[in-house]
Design a protein around this motif. Structure first.
Motif, PDB file in Angstrom:
ATOM      1  N   UNK A  29       3.862 -45.645  63.549  1.00 34.40           N
ATOM      2  CA  UNK A  29       2.753 -45.898  64.168  1.00 34.40           C
ATOM      3  C   UNK A  29       3.229 -45.631  65.775  1.00 34.40           C
ATOM      4  N   UNK A  30       4.552 -45.455  66.173  1.00 35.28           N
ATOM      5  CA  UNK A  30       5.206 -45.083  67.538  1.00 35.28           C
ATOM      6  C   UNK A  30       5.485 -43.884  67.635  1.00 35.28           C
ATOM      7  N   UNK A  31       5.288 -42.546  66.868  1.00 36.01           N
ATOM      8  CA  UNK A  31       5.224 -41.339  66.798  1.00 36.01           C
ATOM      9  C   UNK A  31       3.970 -40.993  67.797  1.00 36.01           C
ATOM     10  N   UNK A  32       4.421 -40.363  69.028  1.00 35.32           N
ATOM     11  CA  UNK A  32       3.253 -40.092  69.841  1.00 35.32           C
ATOM     12  C   UNK A  32       2.167 -38.817  69.443  1.00 35.32           C
ATOM     13  N   UNK A  33       1.091 -39.161  69.590  1.00 33.61           N
ATOM     14  CA  UNK A  33      -0.108 -38.100  69.049  1.00 33.61           C
ATOM     15  C   UNK A  33       0.271 -36.738  69.510  1.00 33.61           C
ATOM     16  N   UNK A  34       1.153 -36.529  70.688  1.00 33.26           N
ATOM     17  CA  UNK A  34       1.446 -35.097  71.318  1.00 33.26           C
ATOM     18  C   UNK A  34       2.187 -34.354  70.414  1.00 33.26           C
ATOM     19  N   UNK A  35       2.953 -35.215  69.514  1.00 36.83           N
ATOM     20  CA  UNK A  35       3.911 -34.415  68.362  1.00 36.83           C
ATOM     21  C   UNK A  35       3.211 -34.274  67.292  1.00 36.83           C
ATOM     22  N   UNK A  36       2.207 -35.148  66.926  1.00 41.34           N
ATOM     23  CA  UNK A  36       1.462 -34.931  65.485  1.00 41.34           C
ATOM     24  C   UNK A  36       0.409 -33.836  65.645  1.00 41.34           C
ATOM     25  N   UNK A  37      -0.352 -33.755  66.804  1.00 45.55           N
ATOM     26  CA  UNK A  37      -1.335 -32.848  66.543  1.00 45.55           C
ATOM     27  C   UNK A  37      -1.080 -31.335  66.362  1.00 45.55           C
ATOM     28  N   UNK A  38       0.070 -30.694  67.065  1.00 41.68           N
ATOM     29  CA  UNK A  38       0.417 -29.415  66.722  1.00 41.68           C
ATOM     30  C   UNK A  38       0.768 -29.355  65.391  1.00 41.68           C
ATOM     31  N   UNK A  39       1.438 -30.210  64.860  1.00 45.30           N
ATOM     32  CA  UNK A  39       1.650 -30.257  63.301  1.00 45.30           C
ATOM     33  C   UNK A  39       0.363 -30.034  62.496  1.00 45.30           C
ATOM     34  N   UNK A  40      -0.490 -30.934  62.979  1.00 50.98           N
ATOM     35  CA  UNK A  40      -1.696 -30.989  62.093  1.00 50.98           C
ATOM     36  C   UNK A  40      -2.425 -29.802  62.106  1.00 50.98           C
ATOM     37  N   UNK A  41      -2.211 -29.188  63.295  1.00 52.79           N
ATOM     38  CA  UNK A  41      -3.135 -27.572  63.632  1.00 52.79           C
ATOM     39  C   UNK A  41      -2.469 -26.666  62.600  1.00 52.79           C
ATOM     40  N   UNK A  42      -1.084 -27.026  62.402  1.00 48.80           N
ATOM     41  CA  UNK A  42      -0.438 -26.041  61.585  1.00 48.80           C
ATOM     42  C   UNK A  42      -0.746 -26.200  60.212  1.00 48.80           C
ATOM     43  N   UNK A  43      -0.761 -27.325  59.713  1.00 49.65           N
ATOM     44  CA  UNK A  43      -1.196 -27.461  58.199  1.00 49.65           C
ATOM     45  C   UNK A  43      -2.630 -27.275  58.087  1.00 49.65           C
ATOM     46  N   UNK A  44      -3.612 -27.361  59.044  1.00 49.63           N
ATOM     47  CA  UNK A  44      -4.934 -26.680  58.979  1.00 49.63           C
ATOM     48  C   UNK A  44      -4.856 -25.234  58.822  1.00 49.63           C
ATOM     49  N   UNK A  45      -4.125 -24.564  59.529  1.00 50.23           N
ATOM     50  CA  UNK A  45      -3.992 -23.061  59.416  1.00 50.23           C
ATOM     51  C   UNK A  45      -3.321 -22.635  58.062  1.00 50.23           C
ATOM     52  N   UNK A  46      -2.394 -23.205  57.766  1.00 46.78           N
ATOM     53  CA  UNK A  46      -1.680 -22.781  56.570  1.00 46.78           C
ATOM     54  C   UNK A  46      -2.475 -23.335  55.488  1.00 46.78           C
ATOM     55  N   UNK A  47      -3.163 -24.266  55.438  1.00 44.78           N
ATOM     56  CA  UNK A  47      -4.074 -24.705  54.170  1.00 44.78           C
ATOM     57  C   UNK A  47      -5.124 -23.857  54.003  1.00 44.78           C
ATOM     58  N   UNK A  48      -5.952 -23.479  55.104  1.00 41.45           N
ATOM     59  CA  UNK A  48      -7.140 -22.643  54.989  1.00 41.45           C
ATOM     60  C   UNK A  48      -6.586 -21.087  54.499  1.00 41.45           C
ATOM     61  N   UNK A  49      -5.568 -20.804  54.957  1.00 42.10           N
ATOM     62  CA  UNK A  49      -5.148 -19.360  54.633  1.00 42.10           C
ATOM     63  C   UNK A  49      -4.816 -19.633  53.177  1.00 42.10           C
ATOM     64  N   UNK A  50      -4.124 -20.420  52.624  1.00 43.63           N
ATOM     65  CA  UNK A  50      -3.626 -20.367  51.124  1.00 43.63           C
ATOM     66  C   UNK A  50      -4.802 -20.481  50.277  1.00 43.63           C
ATOM     67  N   UNK A  51      -5.579 -21.204  50.601  1.00 42.18           N
ATOM     68  CA  UNK A  51      -6.969 -21.051  49.807  1.00 42.18           C
ATOM     69  C   UNK A  51      -7.493 -19.852  49.165  1.00 42.18           C
TER      70      UNK A  51
END
Lengths: 161, 504
Positions: free
Chosen positions: B385-407
C-alpha cells in the motif's frame, strides 16, 4: 418541490447540457447510420431495425436527461465532475499509448514499451525524468523476459534492421 | 446428489487447476490491494492470459481473480478508506474508524472471516439452486429470454449508483456498440466503416480495458497515492489472528448478510453492491445501539462483507444456467466462456459438467486459500500500500496495451482501447457509470437475437412479451421498477437505497 414540478419538466437542466448532448449525438449517429440498412417490419426485422430502435431510444433518454430537474446532487457525481482538469496527465497518458501503437508497428516491443512507460510516467508531476526512465527500463526488461521469452508472444523485439 | 460435489472437487483439486485457482486468487489479492484497480480491470487485464488454458482452469483462474480482488479491496478500504469498488464503500464506513482506533486487526479479520463464511453459504445455495433454475430455464423461449434480459439491464442501470436515466443511457450505448459487426441473420456488415478488423465486432477485452483500465488511469493520475503513508504498518499475522476474539456476537450479522447476499446475487442486475448496502442498513436497524454504526461497529464490517461475497458466488447461477450475466464482472466471465466455445445456458451443466461443478468447487477452495493466504501475507499487502500510484499507473498502462495486443496479435485493438478509454473517462466526468455499458455490450447480440426471434414467431405481435407467464412477470417487474424510480424522482427523493444508510 411539488409545485415546481409542472414547470420543471419543460425547463432545461443546465448542468446536464454536455451529458445530454453527448448521448444525443451518439443516438443521432446511430439512427442515421442504421438508415443505411434495410429496416423492414416488426415481424421480419431487417438489419437496420434494432439499431434504429436503440438510437431513437437513446435520443429520447438524452432529452429526458436534459429535461429532468436537478435533484439532490449525489456524492459520486460531484466527486468526479468537480475535480480540476489534468491536461498534463491526460496528454502524456494518451500520447504514451499512441506511441506504443506506432512504435509497436514500426519499432518493435522494446521501443514501444519503453516509450509508453517513459512518456506516460511523466504525466505525474512528481515523477522526475530519471524516475520515469528507470521505471521504463525495469518494465521493458520485464516485458522482454515475461512476454517475449516466457509467454512466447508474437511481438518482435525490434522490427528495424 | 453427491456425485456432482465429488466430480467438482475432483476437477478442482487436480494439480493444474489448483495451481490456476491459486494464481488467480494470489494475483487478484495483489491487484485488489492496489488502490485504483478493481476487479473489472484485473479480470480484463488477465483475460488474454487464460486463452491458452483449458476452459475449467481458465474459469477457475478468473473466478479466483474476482474474489481475490474483493479480499484485497477490503484491506485497502479498511486501512486507507479508499474503496476500490462500489461494494466496498460500505466496509469503509465502519472498517476505517476501527482501523483509526487501532483495531485494524479485528476489522480485517472480521472482513476476511465473514467473506469466507458468506461465500460458503453462497456455494451451498449455488449447489442446490442451480439444478432448479436449469429446470426452469428449459421452459424459456425467445420471449422469456428477452424479457429477463430487459429486466436485468434495467435493474443494473437503475439500482446502481448514480442517476437512473444515465444508467439507461449507458446500457443503450453498450447495446449499440454490440451491434457493430456482421449481422448473423442477414450477413450484412453493420457500422464497420469498411474496417476489416470490425467485421467480428468490437473486442470485449479492448472495451473492458478501455472502460475500466485507461479511463481509471486518466481519472486517477496526480490524484491517488497521496496519504498512503498514514497507516501505521503494525499489522502482522499475530495481530490479525488475535482479532478473532472480537468476532463473538457477529454470527447473526454474518448469517443475515449471507442470506441477503445470496438472494440479491441471484437476481439479474443486482448483486454485491446492493446486497452489502442492504445488509448494513439491516444491521443498523437491528442493533441495540445504532449510534455505534459509523464509529467502528464490527457488525458493520462483518455483515456487508458476508453479503458481498455470497452475492459474488450466487451471481454465477443466472450467468451459468441462463447465460444471462447480472453485472459487468459476470459479463466478462460469460465472454470468457464463449471464447472457450462453451455456450452458457441450461445445457451447460449437462454438456460440460466438469467445468460447471469444478468451478463451483473451486470457489470454496479459492476462498479457503484466500483466508489462509491472507494471514501470513498481510504484512506484505500493507507494505504494498505504500507504493505510490505514480509508479503503478505506467505499469498498468503497459499491461493493458500488451494484454489487448496479445488477445488477437494486432495493434488495431489498442486504438479501440484508447478511444473507449477517452470516451469512458469523458462520460464518467459527465456522471455516467461505465459498468452498465459493458453489460449492455455483452448482452446486446443476445437481446437482438431473442427480440427478433420472439417477434418472428408471434408475427410481429408485441403482446407476446406480456401474455406468456414468465415473460409477463419479468415485464411487470420491469415496468414497476421504472414507475418506482420515476415516482421517487418526481417526489424529490433520491431514487437509491444508498441514501438510507447515510442518515446518521
Amino acid at each position: 418541490m411539488g409545485f415546481i414540478l409542472g414547470v420543471s419538466v419543460l425547463k432545461i437542466n443546465k448542468n446536464e447540457v454536455y451529458a445530454a448532448g453527448l448521448m444525443m449525438l451518439i443516438g443521432l449517429g446511430t439512427v442515421l447510420g442504421s438508415l443505411n440498412y434495410e429496416v423492414r417490419t416488426l415481424a421480419r426485422m431487417g438489419p437496420g431495425y434494432f439499431p434504429l430502435l436503440l438510437g431513437a431510444a437513446l435520443m429520447i433518454i438524452s432529452a429526458l436527461i436534459l429535461a429532468s430537474p436537478a435533484g439532490t446532487p449525489d456524492d459520486a457525481e460531484v466527486s468526479t465532475t468537480k475535480l480540476a482538469p489534468q491536461y498534463r496527465a491526460w496528454t502524456f497518458v494518451v500520447v504514451g499509448v499512441v506511441l506504443f501503437i506506432v512504435l509497436g508497428k514500426y519499432g518493435g516491443l522494446v521501443p514501444a514499451t519503453f516509450m509508453l512507460v517513459f512518456v506516460s510516467a511523466l504525466g505525474d508531476r512528481s515523477n522526475s525524468l530519471k524516475a520515469a526512465a528507470g521505471l521504463a527500463a525495469v518494465i521493458t526488461l520485464m516485458a522482454v523476459g515475461i512476454f517475449h521469452y516466457g509467454l512466447q508472444m508474437q511481438f518482435r523485439l525490434f522490427t528495424w534492421g | 446428489m453427491f456425485d456432482s460435489i465429488i466430480l467438482g472437487f475432483s476437477t478442482a483439486l487436480t494439480l493444474n487447476n489448483l495451481m490456476y485457482s491459486f494464481i488467480g486468487v494470489f494475483i487478484g489479492n495483489l491487484i485488489g490491494v492496489l488502490p485504483g484497480i478493481g476487479a473489472l480491470a484485473a479480470i480484463s487485464m488477465l483475460l488474454p492470459v487464460t486463452y491458452g488454458l483449458d476452459p475449467a482452469g481458465a474459469l477457475m483462474m478468473l473466478a479466483g481473480l474476482y474474489y481475490g480482488t474483493s479480499y484485497g479491496g477490503a484491506i485497502t478500504s479498511v486501512l486507507l478508506n479508499l474503496p476500490g469498488t462500489a461494494s466496498h464503500a460500505v466496509v469503509c464506513i465502519d472498517g476505517n474508524p476501527m482501523a483509526r482506533q487501532g483495531r485494524a486487526g479485528p476489522a480485517l479479520f472480521a472482513a476476511m472471516f465473514a467473506s469466507f463464511l458468506g461465500a460458503t453459504v453462497g456455494i451451498i445455495i449455488t449447489k442446490f439452486f442451480s439444478p432448479v433454475l436449469v429446470e426452469v430455464a428449459f421452459k424459456f423461449g425467445p420471449a422469456e429470454y428477452f424479457s429477463l434480459m430487459l429486466l436485468g439491464l434495467l435493474a443494473a442501470s437503475t439500482l446502481s449508483t448514480g442517476s437512473a436515466l444515465k444508467g439507461v443511457a449507458m446500457v443503450l450505448v453498450g447495446l449499440i456498440l454490440g451491434v457493430v459487426g456482421i449481422d448473423i441473420n442477414t450477413g450484412v456488415a453493420r457500422f464497420t466503416f469498411d474496417i476489416p478488423e470490425l467485421q467480428d465486432g468490437l473486442s470485449l477485452v479492448a472495451l473492458a480495458m478501455g472502460l475500466f483500465g485507461v479511463a481509471d488511469v486518466l481519472g486517477s493520475v496526480n490524484r491517488l497515492g497521496i496519504g498512503a503513508s498514514i497507516i501505521e504498518a503494525k499489522l502482522n499475522m499475530r495481530t490479525l489472528w488475535r482479532g478473532r476474539s472480537e468476532l463473538k456476537g457477529t454470527g447473526g450479522a454474518i448469517a443475515r448478510g449471507a442470506g441477503l447476499g445470496s438472494f440479491f446475487g441471484l437476481l439479474p442486475g443486482t448483486g454485491g453492491t446492493i446486497a452489502s448496502f442492504m445488509s448494513y442498513a439491516a444491521e443498523k436497524k437491528l442493533a441495540k445501539e445504532p449510534r455505534r454504526f459509523g464509529r467502528g461497529a464490527i457488525e458493520g464490517v462483518a455483515g456487508p462483507e458476508s453479503a458481498n461475497s455470497s452475492a459474488a458466488i450466487t451471481a454465477f447461477i443466472p450467468t451459468l444456467t441462463l447465460g444471462i450475466p447480472g453485472d459487468a464482472v459476470m459479463a466478462l466471465m460469460l465472454g470468457a466462456l464463449m471464447i472457450h466455445n462453451i455456450q452458457p445456458g441450461p445445457q451447460m451443466m449437462m454438456e460440460h459438467p466438469t467445468v460447471f461443478w469444478g468451478l463451483i468447487a473451486s470457489f470454496w477452495i479459492g476462498n479457503f486459500l484466500l483466508l489462509v493466504l491472507n494471514l501470513p501475507l498481510i504484512g506484505m499487502w500493507v507494505r504494498m500500500l505504500t507504493i505510490p500510484y505514480r509508479l503503478i499507473y505506467p505499469a498498468v498502462l503497459f499491461f493493458i496495451c500488451i494484454g489487448v495486443y496479445s488477445a488477437n496479435n494486432n495493434l488495431f485493438d489498442v486504438w479501440i482501447v484508447l478511444l473507449v478509454g477517452i470516451f469512458g473517462y469523458l462520460a464518467s466526468r459527465l456522471g455516467f457509470e461505465p459498468a452498465p455499458l459493458l453489460l449492455g455490450f455483452v448482452l446486446g447480440p443476445m437481446v437482438e437475437e431473442n427480440f427478433r426471434r420472439a417477434l418472428l414467431l408471434s408475427r410481429g405481435d408485441m403482446s407476446v412479451f406480456f401474455t406468456r407467464p414468465i415473460s409477463g412477470v419479468c415485464m411487470t417487474i420491469a415496468i414497476l421498477m421504472v414507475v418506482g424510480v420515476a415516482y421517487k424522482r418526481l417526489k424529490g427523493g433520491p431514487p437509491r437505497i444508498i441514501e438510507d444508510t447515510d442518515g446518521a
